[in-house]
Structure formats: C-alpha cells, structure tokens
Design a protein around this motif. Structure first.
Motif, PDB file in Angstrom:
ATOM      1  N   HIS A   1       0.968  -1.232   0.107  1.00 35.10           N
ATOM      2  CA  HIS A   1      -0.152  -0.194  -0.148  1.00 35.10           C
ATOM      3  C   HIS A   1       0.614   1.176   0.004  1.00 35.10           C
ATOM      4  CE1 HIS A   1       0.492  -0.959   4.228  1.00 35.10           C
ATOM      5  NE2 HIS A   1       0.624   0.058   4.574  1.00 35.10           N
ATOM      6  N   VAL A   2       2.103   1.144   0.735  1.00 37.89           N
ATOM      7  CA  VAL A   2       3.050   2.628   0.412  1.00 37.89           C
ATOM      8  C   VAL A   2       3.358   2.552  -1.063  1.00 37.89           C
ATOM      9  CG1 VAL A   2       5.239   3.173   1.338  1.00 37.89           C
ATOM     10  CG2 VAL A   2       3.923   1.788   3.008  1.00 37.89           C
ATOM     11  N   GLY A   3       3.806   1.386  -1.529  1.00 34.53           N
ATOM     12  CA  GLY A   3       4.300   1.668  -2.975  1.00 34.53           C
ATOM     13  C   GLY A   3       3.014   2.088  -3.737  1.00 34.53           C
ATOM     14  N   ILE A   4       1.870   1.766  -3.585  1.00 33.43           N
ATOM     15  CA  ILE A   4       0.884   2.357  -4.358  1.00 33.43           C
ATOM     16  C   ILE A   4       0.447   4.002  -4.149  1.00 33.43           C
ATOM     17  CG2 ILE A   4      -1.942   2.188  -4.760  1.00 33.43           C
ATOM     18  CD1 ILE A   4      -1.618  -0.580  -4.273  1.00 33.43           C
ATOM     19  N   ALA A   5       0.761   4.296  -2.858  1.00 32.15           N
ATOM     20  CA  ALA A   5       0.402   5.756  -2.267  1.00 32.15           C
ATOM     21  C   ALA A   5       1.642   6.516  -3.118  1.00 32.15           C
ATOM     22  CB  ALA A   5       0.597   6.029  -0.966  1.00 32.15           C
ATOM     23  N   VAL A   6       2.995   6.029  -2.992  1.00 36.09           N
ATOM     24  CA  VAL A   6       4.092   6.838  -3.746  1.00 36.09           C
ATOM     25  C   VAL A   6       3.634   6.775  -5.159  1.00 36.09           C
ATOM     26  CG1 VAL A   6       6.516   6.643  -4.086  1.00 36.09           C
ATOM     27  CG2 VAL A   6       5.556   6.139  -1.832  1.00 36.09           C
ATOM     28  N   ARG A   7       3.491   5.737  -5.742  1.00 34.69           N
ATOM     29  CA  ARG A   7       3.081   5.680  -7.317  1.00 34.69           C
ATOM     30  C   ARG A   7       1.915   6.727  -7.649  1.00 34.69           C
ATOM     31  NH1 ARG A   7       4.031   1.967 -11.565  1.00 34.69           N
ATOM     32  NH2 ARG A   7       3.120   3.319 -13.337  1.00 34.69           N
ATOM     33  N   GLY A   8       1.039   6.655  -6.595  1.00 38.97           N
ATOM     34  CA  GLY A   8       0.146   7.843  -6.848  1.00 38.97           C
ATOM     35  C   GLY A   8       0.590   9.313  -7.031  1.00 38.97           C
ATOM     36  N   ALA A   9       1.525   9.474  -6.094  1.00 38.77           N
ATOM     37  CA  ALA A   9       2.091  10.642  -6.022  1.00 38.77           C
ATOM     38  C   ALA A   9       3.056  10.934  -7.223  1.00 38.77           C
ATOM     39  CB  ALA A   9       2.931  10.927  -4.830  1.00 38.77           C
ATOM     40  N   VAL A  10       3.638  10.044  -7.600  1.00 38.56           N
ATOM     41  CA  VAL A  10       4.587  10.393  -8.792  1.00 38.56           C
ATOM     42  C   VAL A  10       3.737  10.265  -9.978  1.00 38.56           C
ATOM     43  CG1 VAL A  10       6.124   9.078 -10.313  1.00 38.56           C
ATOM     44  CG2 VAL A  10       6.295   8.729  -7.796  1.00 38.56           C
ATOM     45  N   ASP A  11       2.373   9.822 -10.254  1.00 41.41           N
ATOM     46  CA  ASP A  11       1.635  10.123 -11.182  1.00 41.41           C
ATOM     47  C   ASP A  11       1.227  11.403 -11.461  1.00 41.41           C
ATOM     48  OD1 ASP A  11       2.294   7.661 -12.480  1.00 41.41           O
ATOM     49  OD2 ASP A  11       0.462   6.507 -11.502  1.00 41.41           O
ATOM     50  N   LEU A  12       0.787  11.628 -10.231  1.00 40.72           N
ATOM     51  CA  LEU A  12       0.401  13.232  -9.980  1.00 40.72           C
ATOM     52  C   LEU A  12       1.417  14.208 -10.379  1.00 40.72           C
ATOM     53  CD1 LEU A  12      -2.215  14.726  -9.113  1.00 40.72           C
ATOM     54  CD2 LEU A  12      -1.243  14.854  -6.829  1.00 40.72           C
ATOM     55  N   LEU A  13       2.506  14.089  -9.992  1.00 33.45           N
ATOM     56  CA  LEU A  13       3.678  14.739 -10.466  1.00 33.45           C
ATOM     57  C   LEU A  13       3.763  14.757 -11.942  1.00 33.45           C
ATOM     58  CD1 LEU A  13       5.697  16.219  -8.499  1.00 33.45           C
ATOM     59  CD2 LEU A  13       7.223  14.352  -8.931  1.00 33.45           C
ATOM     60  N   GLY A  14       3.365  13.776 -12.757  1.00 32.81           N
ATOM     61  CA  GLY A  14       3.663  13.589 -14.059  1.00 32.81           C
ATOM     62  C   GLY A  14       2.582  14.627 -14.660  1.00 32.81           C
ATOM     63  N   GLY A  15       1.502  14.474 -14.002  1.00 32.50           N
ATOM     64  CA  GLY A  15       0.274  15.160 -14.454  1.00 32.50           C
ATOM     65  C   GLY A  15       0.426  16.902 -14.483  1.00 32.50           C
ATOM     66  N   ILE A  16       1.112  17.265 -13.502  1.00 28.46           N
ATOM     67  CA  ILE A  16       1.279  18.824 -13.551  1.00 28.46           C
ATOM     68  C   ILE A  16       1.878  19.449 -14.711  1.00 28.46           C
ATOM     69  CG2 ILE A  16       2.071  20.810 -12.046  1.00 28.46           C
ATOM     70  CD1 ILE A  16       2.573  18.890  -9.860  1.00 28.46           C
TER      71      ILE A  16
END
Lengths: 289, 288
Positions: free
Chosen positions: B103-118
C-alpha cells in the motif's frame, strides 16, 4: 542464522535501504512542496470575481473567465475531432489490417508522434494551420494542432481495450452472417468503450496542461467568445496555461498566475483520479471475461 | 439490400484504412513542413556556420546565426537533469516495487503519477518563485535564472517517467530470479541490486531515454527559469535552450531570423528522432 551474514554486508544493505528510502522521501516532499506551495499562494486569490470576469482596463477588472472558456472549447473541439480518427485508426489496426508490416509502420508512426515535443507541435501547427491553411491564430488552429498531438493516446488506449475483446465475440457475429462493419459496430465498439473513455481522460489531461503547442496556434487574446464563435477562424484566445505563462512571465502578476496554477492543480488531481478509476474498470473487465 | 450493405461495408473499410494511415500521414506532414521551412536558412547561413557558430545575434545590425550555444545548453541541461533525476527516480522505483509494503508503494506511485500530470507552466511558475531566488541567494549571484535552476526543474520533471517505467520493468522480472537468489543466501537488498535491476536493464534504459526525450523537448518551464540569454552554457550563466530559442523569438521574428528559427526546430526534431530511434532499438533488443 543472522550471524552468518557478515557485518559489512549488513551495513551495506542497511545503507542502501536508507538511501532508497531517502530518494522516495525526496520525491514525496517535492510533490507535497509543489502542491502545498501553489495552493498556499493561489487558493486565497481564487475569488468569484476572478473566475467570472474578463480582464478589462476600462472597468479595472481582472478575471480569467475567457481562459476557462477557451480551455473548455479547445478540449471539446479537440476531442470531437480526434475521437473518430483515433478510434477508427485503432479499429483498422486491430480488426482490418492484415499486413504485419503495415501495422508495424503505423505503430512506429504513432510512437514517433507521441515522442515529438509540444513546442514542435506548436511550430508545425503554426506553419500548417495558421499560415498554410490560413486559419490565423485561432482556437480552431490550436485544437487541430492538439488533434495531432493527442491522436497517439486515443489510438493506444482504444487498441489496448480492443485486444481484451474476446475473439469468440467476433467469430460468433461473423458466423451469424454479419459483415465486418456490422460486427465492429454492434460487437467490438460497445466492448471497447472503456478504452475510449480512458483515452479521453488522458487526452483531456494533456490538453489542460498544454501550453507550448498553443502559444503560437491559439494565440493570447483574453476575450470572452460566444458558444458559436469559437470554431470560426481568426478567433484567438489563450487557454489557462498560456494565460498563466503570460501573467507570470510577461506581466509579473503572480497573484493571478498562482490562482490559475491552483485551478490547474485541482484539475490535474481530478483527471488523475478519473484515469485511475477508469484503469481499474478496464482491468476488471480484462480479467472478468 | 445486399448491394447497399456491401457498399457500406466497403466504405467503412476504406474509412478505417484512411484513419489508420493518418498517423503516418501526420509524421510525413510534420517532417515535410519542418524540412521545407528549416533547410533554406541553413543553406543561406551555411551548415557549419549554423551548427557550430558560437554567436547568436539575430537582431543585431550584422546578424549572426550560430546555434552551438543552444545545442550545448540543451545537451548539458538534459545531461544534468539525467544525472540528478535518474538515480533519484530509479532508487525510488526499486524501493516502491520491491522493498516497501504494497500500500505504501501504491501511495507513492500515485504521488509520482500526479507529479507527471502537473502542467509544465506550473513547474515553471514554482521554479521562478522558489528555485530562482534560492539559487541566487545560495550561490550569491546577481540573477538566479540560469542553467543550474533549469537543470533542477528538468530533473523534477523527468522523475515521473523514470519512476513509472522503471517500476513497471522491475515488477515484470520473473519471481523465480528473486527466489533463486534468496535461496542462495543473498539478502533482499542484494537480490534487488544484483539480480533484479540487471534483469530489468532494458526497461530502465527505456525510462532514461524517455526522460531524455522529455527534458530535451521541454520549453515553457525552462523558459521561465533559465534566463533566456544566448550565452555559451555555463552552470551559473543565463542560457537559452533549443526549445526556448524557438519559443522566445518566434512571436516577433521576420525574414532570415524567422527562417533560422525553423532551422533550430529542425535540429531539435532531428535530436528527438535520434532518441526515438535509440529507444526503438533498445526495445527491439529486449524483445529478442
């Protein structure tokens, strides 16, 4: 058991773990920092006045309503144009094309398109649509540029979804005497709707965030255009991103720039969430059958 | 009735074929327009003078069109972004793919994807307000808008591609490799670095190539933080990239200056094509 691992190995592993954790933490801090900072500087500046007015020196108002509307227009117009083309291309690749070499060629072209940076799209869009077809800097020229840019996304997501449609569906339909187009229309298309939706969401994300491709194609005007004006040639207008750039770089009005940035971040979050949801749905369908 | 259906079938077949070849058509169209509008200026200026000229003074009374500063800036800027961004992103990818709980991995991955969308202008804005003054104060410079600030912004911008593609590649490594290594007595961390990462090499290389593509093509964010003066690149000097050279002068250019800008875009396009070619070769090798 544990004593068999030498001290130096243990230290090395722990050290590597700490470095990895640190890298991860740095990335999360960067994200939180950017989001936090933009919201902190921008949220206070988002007022009803700002989002319902256009900038006017005479009335002394500032506002980003034209930019919001322009962004919406561009999204709608681009999607309306790119969807049939992209879905059609995916259907060709997956259902019609028989020659492997042709499929390879088209896939190579799609990959090339998705690798071209947006400033090149902006330039080529300007050359083709603004000058060659003579549309002038206009929302329609901007949208047409974005059509080329988002085409690979739509093709890829639709294709991925088409691949999950079981062959039995196609064979069943054909065995009942349906023609190919009838089979595509009644069996294949309805089953790949989720891929199309995912493609739409990703494309909207790309369009909302796009600035370099729009700078020289859609222009920088800040007028409110009527609902029927926007697809006419010579109606130029800046999207939210272009407006942000102009406010920050050319005019130094950082309050408005940060307000726009905060709005863009909210949109990014929403699109991100939607695309994740769509991906989950797609996966469920893929494994369900 | 049959004839009508047959007609519709054929028409739709043709329409889909046309749609299919559209992407090829667009690539040809883009290449064609760039070559046709980019070559004249190169011919007029002379290819050696254009590519290796050290002075860009397009608006001077004796204009000089040398784009070596832009090329080198783009190369240095990208190299810098890769040097900072790739280790950071790769370590993070390994960490969330193999070490952390799911679940930590999923959370960080979500953060990274968000970073990519900015959007890139938001990166530019934050860079302008946070990084540029920070660089100015830390290194005691008259102006913080320089190559160094641009490298930092670019490094952050390539993180999402590096993390997500590397992570996918690392996850795709067969579990047997890991189990065999663990069974032989290697620790988890040793297994990850000595077995899994080498096995995921081609995916990781792909992620680096994507990062290079993204950073060499980035225009708006870089324009807001690099100072935009056509100097030969140096870490703390105001510089201009290939992309920003096109973007900054296009709106008021004319004559040979304008044509030269198209040539700059052509050079950038060639760079991107070369990167894509390398990317394709790497992917092909992996499949074999």
């Amino acid at each position: 058991m544990k004593e068999k691992i030498s001290m130096s190995r243990k230290v090395k592993c722990t050290l590597l773990n700490i470095i990895m954790l640190a890298a991860c933490a740095v990335i999360c801090v960067i994200l939180l920092g950017i989001v936090g900072f933009v919201v902190y500087r921008g949220a206070g500046n988002i007022t009803v006045d700002l989002i319902t007015n256009k900038p006017s020196l005479l009335k002394g108002t500032i506002g980003i309503l034209p930019n919001i509307l322009n962004t919406l227009y561009i999204i709608v117009m681009t999607l309306v144009l790119v969807l049939p083309l992209g879905v059609g291309a995916a259907i060709y690749l997956n259902e019609y094309a028989k020659n492997k070499k042709i499929v390879k060629l088209i896939e190579l072209a799609t990959e090339t398109l998705s690798g071209i940076p947006s400033i090149i799209y902006g330039l080529v869009g300007m050359l083709i649509f603004v000058q060659f077809i003579n549309l002038d800097t206009s929302l329609i020229a901007g949208s047409l540029t974005l059509v080329i840019m988002t085409l690979p996304t739509i093709i890829r997501t639709t294709q991925e979804s088409l691949k999950t449609v079981p062959n039995g569906y196609r064979e069943g339909s054909l065995a009942l005497g349906a023609g190919k187009w009838y089979m595509v229309r009644s069996v294949v298309l309805p089953s790949c709707i989720d891929g199309v939706v995912t493609g739409c969401i990703l494309s909207i994300g790309r369009i909302v965030g796009e600035s370099a491709a729009l700078l020289f194609t859609a222009g920088m005007a800040n007028e409110v255009l009527g609902i029927f004006e926007f697809f006419k040639p010579k109606m130029s207008g800046s999207s939210l991103t272009v407006a942000l750039y102009m406010y920050a770089k050319e005019r130094g009005e950082f309050e408005i720039a940060f307000a726009i940035a905060a709005i863009l971040l909210v949109l990014t979050c929403a699109i991100n969430f939607l695309s994740k949801a769509a991906a989950v749905l797609l996966k469920r369908k893929g494994s369900g059958k | 009735m049959k004839r009508v259906t047959g007609f519709i079938e054929n028409t739709m077949g043709i329409i889909f074929t046309v749609c299919g070849f559209l992407a090829v058509g667009f690539v040809v169209l883009i290449t064609g327009f760039l070559v046709v509008s980019g070559l004249p200026a190169i011919g007029e200026i002379g290819i050696i003078q254009f590519l290796f000229g050290r002075v860009w003074a397009s608006t001077a009374s004796h204009p000089s069109y040398g784009i070596l500063p832009f090329i080198l800036t783009s190369v240095y800027g990208t190299a810098g972004a890769i040097v900072i961004g790739v280790p950071l992103g790769l370590l993070c990818a390994i960490f969330i793919a193999k070490i952390t709980p799911k679940h930590v991995g999923i959370a960080v991955r979500g953060a990274v994807d968000l970073l990519g969308g900015i959007p890139s202008v938001v990166y530019g804005l934050v860079g302008m307000i946070v990084i540029v003054p920070f660089v100015r104060k830390t290194f005691n410079l008259p102006d913080g808008a320089n190559l160094f600030s641009a490298i930092i912004v670019l490094a952050v911008m390539i993180l999402p591609s590096v993390v997500s593609v590397s992570e996918t590649a690392i996850r795709a490594v067969p579990k047997e490799y890991e189990e065999a290594s663990l069974a032989l007595g290697a620790t988890k961390t040793e297994t990850v670095f000595k077995v899994i990462v080498p096995a995921a090499k081609s995916g990781i290389l792909t992620s680096i190539a994507l990062g290079i593509g993204r950073s060499i093509g980035e225009a708006m964010a870089v324009m807001m933080v690099s100072g935009n003066v056509a100097n030969m690149p140096s870490l703390f000097k105001s510089v201009r990239f290939l992309t920003t050279a096109v973007a900054s002068e296009m709106s008021y250019s004319s004559g040979l200056q304008r044509k030269a800008l198209f040539s700059v875009a052509l050079v950038l396009f060639v760079f991107i094509l070369i990167i894509n070619l390398i990317l394709n070769l790497v992917v092909k090798k992996e499949r074999e």
